[in-house]
Enzyme design. Structure first.
Site, short mmCIF file in Angstrom:
data_model
loop_
_atom_site.label_atom_id
_atom_site.label_comp_id
_atom_site.label_asym_id
_atom_site.label_seq_id
_atom_site.Cartn_x
_atom_site.Cartn_y
_atom_site.Cartn_z
CG HIS A 86 -19.12 24.97 42.23
ND1 HIS A 86 -18.40 25.98 41.64
CD2 HIS A 86 -18.47 24.67 43.39
CE1 HIS A 86 -17.36 26.27 42.41
NE2 HIS A 86 -17.38 25.48 43.47
CD GLU A 158 -18.81 26.64 47.53
OE1 GLU A 158 -17.80 26.23 48.09
OE2 GLU A 158 -19.00 26.50 46.31
N GLY A 221 -12.16 23.56 48.21
CA GLY A 221 -11.64 23.42 46.84
C GLY A 221 -10.13 23.29 46.87
C1 PEP Z 1 -15.14 25.46 45.83
O1 PEP Z 1 -14.65 25.00 44.83
O2 PEP Z 1 -16.33 25.25 46.06
C2 PEP Z 1 -14.33 26.27 46.72
C3 PEP Z 1 -14.84 26.67 47.84
O3 PEP Z 1 -13.04 26.52 46.32
P1 PEP Z 1 -11.86 27.14 47.23
O4 PEP Z 1 -11.87 26.36 48.52
O5 PEP Z 1 -10.63 26.93 46.42
O6 PEP Z 1 -12.19 28.56 47.47
#
Ligand code: PEP
Length: 238
Positions: A86, A158, A221
């Protein structure tokens, strides 16, 4: 069926978790949802028969690593999944140096891995996204090809600039990037892996995201922390 991963990060207290579990009780049917709570609450989700994972594992099985948690200890709590790489772990704990080791340790212990990859804003603006993603994939995969397969490794794309910011890439950008990730995995490694999208997924954008056919699921998240809203969100996912 799409996979939905709920990453609670370092949030919620004991009472919050009990309320959460009460709220979702009996309401997650026919959905492929995996919860990634903080370590103290993993067992609670496992006891209630939810699929549960850890947000990280140590790069070693046992030893003098103060503050880390072994994959074997986490398995005793009931995890069958773990997130590795992550961006918050890469930023705060230099996790990029340990990705391949952690993947091996996780797979050797029969976990399914959700491997996070993604570019930062500067890299995105300089059109370096694919270069970054290929590098992160190579670092993770090259030493582990003999143990990786289509059932034990899931990629979460991500973009770092989309995490917790309420900004998400355009549909065409996401379609293009995820297609390229899949193409690269197929041509270089002969792997057909699932690719999730993560970064500010919420109730306002989930229907639009659902129109992008190459997305195999979501890593959520902030929008997973409120049980009722999360239930509404997963009900919009096919
Ligand atoms: C995450 O923690 O991987 C994430 C995508 O967070 P958020 O959805 O808050 O952007």
């Amino acid at each position: 069926m799409k996979l939905i991963c709920a990453n609670f990060k370092m949030n919620l207290l004991k009472d919050d978790i009990h309320n959460y579990l009460n709220t979702i009780k009996g309401k997650i049917n026919n959905k492929n949802v995996i919860f990634f709570p903080s370590i103290p609450f993993i067992e609670e989700f496992a006891k209630n028969n939810y699929l549960v994972g850890s947000q990280n594992i140590s790069f070693k099985d046992f030893g003098s690593i103060t503050g880390d948690t072994s994959v074997l200890q986490l398995k005793e709590l009931g995890i069958t999944y773990t997130i590795i790489g992550h961006s918050e772990r890469r930023t705060f704990f230099n996790d990029s140096n340990y990705i391949a080791k952690k993947i091996k340790l996780g797979l050797d212990n029969d976990l399914k891995i959700v491997l996070c990859i993604g570019e930062n804003l500067e890299e995105f603006e300089k059109e370096k996204t694919l270069e970054v993603l290929k590098r992160e994939l190579d670092e993770a995969l090259q030493d582990n090809l003999d143990i990786i397969n289509e059932n034990n490794l899931i990629i979460a794309y991500e973009p770092i600039w989309a995490i917790g910011t309420n900004k998400i890439p355009t549909n065409s950008c996401l379609d293009n990037t995820i297609s390229k990730i899949k193409g690269y995995l197929k041509t270089k490694y002969n792997l057909n892996l699932k690719v999730l999208y993560g970064g500010s997924v919420n109730l306002d954008n989930i229907e639009e995201l659902e129109t992008i056919k190459v997305i195999d699921g979501y890593l959520v998240g902030g929008a997973s922390l409120d049980a009722l809203k999360f239930l509404s969100l997963i009900n919009k996912v096919n």
